[in-house]
Design a protein around this motif. Structure first.
Motif, mmCIF file in Angstrom:
data_model
loop_
_atom_site.group_PDB
_atom_site.id
_atom_site.type_symbol
_atom_site.label_atom_id
_atom_site.label_comp_id
_atom_site.label_asym_id
_atom_site.label_seq_id
_atom_site.Cartn_x
_atom_site.Cartn_y
_atom_site.Cartn_z
ATOM 1 N N SER A 9 0.834 -1.200 0.000
ATOM 2 C CA SER A 9 0.000 0.000 0.000
ATOM 3 C C SER A 9 0.868 1.249 0.000
ATOM 4 O O SER A 9 1.814 1.361 0.782
ATOM 5 C CB SER A 9 -0.906 0.013 1.235
ATOM 6 O OG SER A 9 -1.510 1.287 1.381
ATOM 7 N N ALA A 10 0.544 2.185 -0.876
ATOM 8 C CA ALA A 10 1.285 3.448 -0.944
ATOM 9 C C ALA A 10 0.993 4.322 0.271
ATOM 10 O O ALA A 10 1.724 5.263 0.547
ATOM 11 C CB ALA A 10 0.902 4.201 -2.214
ATOM 12 N N ILE A 11 -0.052 3.996 0.998
ATOM 13 C CA ILE A 11 -0.454 4.812 2.148
ATOM 14 C C ILE A 11 -0.006 4.189 3.464
ATOM 15 O O ILE A 11 0.579 4.849 4.308
ATOM 16 C CB ILE A 11 -1.983 5.029 2.139
ATOM 17 C CG1 ILE A 11 -2.375 5.761 0.854
ATOM 18 C CG2 ILE A 11 -2.449 5.786 3.376
ATOM 19 C CD1 ILE A 11 -3.840 5.761 0.551
ATOM 20 N N THR A 12 -0.274 2.892 3.634
ATOM 21 C CA THR A 12 -0.004 2.254 4.933
ATOM 22 C C THR A 12 1.213 1.335 4.937
ATOM 23 O O THR A 12 1.692 0.963 5.998
ATOM 24 C CB THR A 12 -1.220 1.410 5.365
ATOM 25 O OG1 THR A 12 -1.358 0.305 4.446
ATOM 26 C CG2 THR A 12 -2.490 2.242 5.401
ATOM 27 N N GLY A 13 1.689 0.934 3.763
ATOM 28 C CA GLY A 13 2.816 0.003 3.689
ATOM 29 C C GLY A 13 2.411 -1.454 3.808
ATOM 30 O O GLY A 13 3.252 -2.349 3.741
ATOM 31 N N GLU A 14 1.104 -1.723 3.979
ATOM 32 C CA GLU A 14 0.633 -3.109 4.094
ATOM 33 C C GLU A 14 0.986 -3.893 2.834
ATOM 34 O O GLU A 14 0.963 -3.348 1.735
ATOM 35 C CB GLU A 14 -0.892 -3.146 4.225
ATOM 36 C CG GLU A 14 -1.441 -2.531 5.466
ATOM 37 C CD GLU A 14 -2.956 -2.428 5.351
ATOM 38 O OE1 GLU A 14 -3.625 -3.422 5.666
ATOM 39 O OE2 GLU A 14 -3.429 -1.359 4.927
ATOM 40 N N LYS A 15 1.261 -5.177 3.002
ATOM 41 C CA LYS A 15 1.612 -6.013 1.860
ATOM 42 C C LYS A 15 0.496 -6.982 1.449
ATOM 43 O O LYS A 15 0.517 -7.535 0.374
ATOM 44 C CB LYS A 15 2.886 -6.788 2.162
ATOM 45 C CG LYS A 15 4.093 -5.871 2.364
ATOM 46 C CD LYS A 15 5.350 -6.653 2.605
ATOM 47 C CE LYS A 15 6.558 -5.833 2.942
ATOM 48 N NZ LYS A 15 6.732 -4.562 2.382
ATOM 49 N N THR A 16 -0.496 -7.156 2.301
ATOM 50 C CA THR A 16 -1.567 -8.109 2.031
ATOM 51 C C THR A 16 -2.774 -7.381 1.452
ATOM 52 O O THR A 16 -3.255 -6.405 2.024
ATOM 53 C CB THR A 16 -1.983 -8.836 3.323
ATOM 54 O OG1 THR A 16 -0.825 -9.449 3.889
ATOM 55 C CG2 THR A 16 -3.034 -9.901 3.039
ATOM 56 N N TYR A 17 -3.245 -7.864 0.302
ATOM 57 C CA TYR A 17 -4.403 -7.265 -0.350
ATOM 58 C C TYR A 17 -5.195 -8.342 -1.081
ATOM 59 O O TYR A 17 -4.725 -9.457 -1.282
ATOM 60 C CB TYR A 17 -3.982 -6.174 -1.343
ATOM 61 C CG TYR A 17 -3.125 -6.687 -2.472
ATOM 62 C CD1 TYR A 17 -3.692 -7.223 -3.628
ATOM 63 C CD2 TYR A 17 -1.740 -6.643 -2.389
ATOM 64 C CE1 TYR A 17 -2.908 -7.712 -4.653
ATOM 65 C CE2 TYR A 17 -0.950 -7.117 -3.407
ATOM 66 C CZ TYR A 17 -1.531 -7.647 -4.543
ATOM 67 O OH TYR A 17 -0.749 -8.136 -5.559
ATOM 68 N N GLU A 18 -6.390 -7.962 -1.449
ATOM 69 C CA GLU A 18 -7.252 -8.820 -2.262
ATOM 70 C C GLU A 18 -7.583 -8.036 -3.533
ATOM 71 O O GLU A 18 -7.896 -6.849 -3.483
ATOM 72 C CB GLU A 18 -8.537 -9.117 -1.483
ATOM 73 C CG GLU A 18 -9.557 -9.936 -2.233
ATOM 74 C CD GLU A 18 -10.848 -10.100 -1.430
ATOM 75 O OE1 GLU A 18 -11.913 -10.221 -2.079
ATOM 76 O OE2 GLU A 18 -10.796 -10.072 -0.178
ATOM 77 N N VAL A 19 -7.511 -8.694 -4.683
ATOM 78 C CA VAL A 19 -7.848 -8.036 -5.941
ATOM 79 C C VAL A 19 -9.362 -7.840 -5.986
ATOM 80 O O VAL A 19 -10.127 -8.784 -5.816
ATOM 81 C CB VAL A 19 -7.369 -8.855 -7.164
ATOM 82 C CG1 VAL A 19 -7.864 -8.226 -8.463
ATOM 83 C CG2 VAL A 19 -5.855 -8.961 -7.156
ATOM 84 N N LEU A 20 -9.791 -6.597 -6.168
ATOM 85 C CA LEU A 20 -11.220 -6.270 -6.231
ATOM 86 C C LEU A 20 -11.756 -6.326 -7.650
ATOM 87 O O LEU A 20 -12.874 -6.750 -7.889
ATOM 88 C CB LEU A 20 -11.463 -4.848 -5.705
ATOM 89 C CG LEU A 20 -11.495 -4.634 -4.229
ATOM 90 C CD1 LEU A 20 -11.744 -3.166 -3.931
ATOM 91 C CD2 LEU A 20 -12.581 -5.482 -3.583
ATOM 92 N N ALA A 21 -10.969 -5.812 -8.583
ATOM 93 C CA ALA A 21 -11.428 -5.724 -9.974
ATOM 94 C C ALA A 21 -10.226 -5.730 -10.897
ATOM 95 O O ALA A 21 -9.157 -5.232 -10.547
ATOM 96 C CB ALA A 21 -12.236 -4.450 -10.189
#
Length: 182
Positions: A9-21
């Motif tokens: 994340s460019a904002i929080t630095g988190e590395k875990t995400y789910e693809v939404l679209a």
């Protein structure tokens, strides 16, 4: 196309995400004389991070994305009113040295210069159009190094922040070139 892949994340630095679209779209969304077969088709992919931040995951290289400029806010009475009101707001701070990031068409600069002809105004923009001799232009994307030695007491960017790929870095670099109290 060689995308810039967002791995956190460019904002929080988190590395875990789910693809939404994820979908394809033409890179230039507007009227053109070019053949439809020559359109650049890009893959748009949004992800959501655990914090709830929704961000693009595949970023288009800036030199391709802004090859023909952007020109948002250049036409129409509503945009003109926006530039006039924003200039009034900015000039209420009585700046002497203004940097505008992404001011390609120069409308905001011209409104500010109507209010103070002695203002020193600089625009940094990769594709400035209709250059005005009263304005200093830096042709390129915002990079702190391009502005070394320059101190500004006001930095403006109207409808630009949402285009910044690394917002935290961008804000830190703005703070470094902004004069004390700016």
């Amino acid at each position: 196309m060689d995308y810039i892949l967002r791995k956190e994340s460019a904002i929080t630095g988190e590395k875990t995400y789910e693809v939404l679209a994820s979908y394809d779209f033409p890179l230039f969304c507007g009227c053109t004389d070019e053949k439809v077969e020559e359109d650049i088709i890009a893959r748009c992919e949004f992800g959501i991070f655990q914090s709830g931040s929704i961000e693009l995951l595949k970023l288009i290289p800036l030199d391709i994305l802004y090859k023909n400029g952007h020109n948002a806010g250049a036409v129409g009475a509503l945009w003109q009113k926006h530039h006039e009101e924003f200039a009034n707001f900015l000039m209420s701070f009585k700046p002497r040295f203004v940097l505008e990031i992404g001011g390609g068409h120069g409308k905001l600069a011209k409104e500010c210069l109507k209010l103070d002809e002695g203002l020193e105004y600089t625009i940094i923009e990769p594709n400035s159009s209709a250059k005005d001799e009263r304005i200093n232009y830096i042709d390129g994307f915002f990079e702190k190094e391009a502005l070394e030695g320059g101190k500004f007491d006001l930095i403006a960017h109207s409808h630009t922040f949402e285009h910044i790929y690394e917002p935290n870095k961008f804000l830190n670099e703005c703070a470094q070139i902004l004069g004390g109290g700016g």
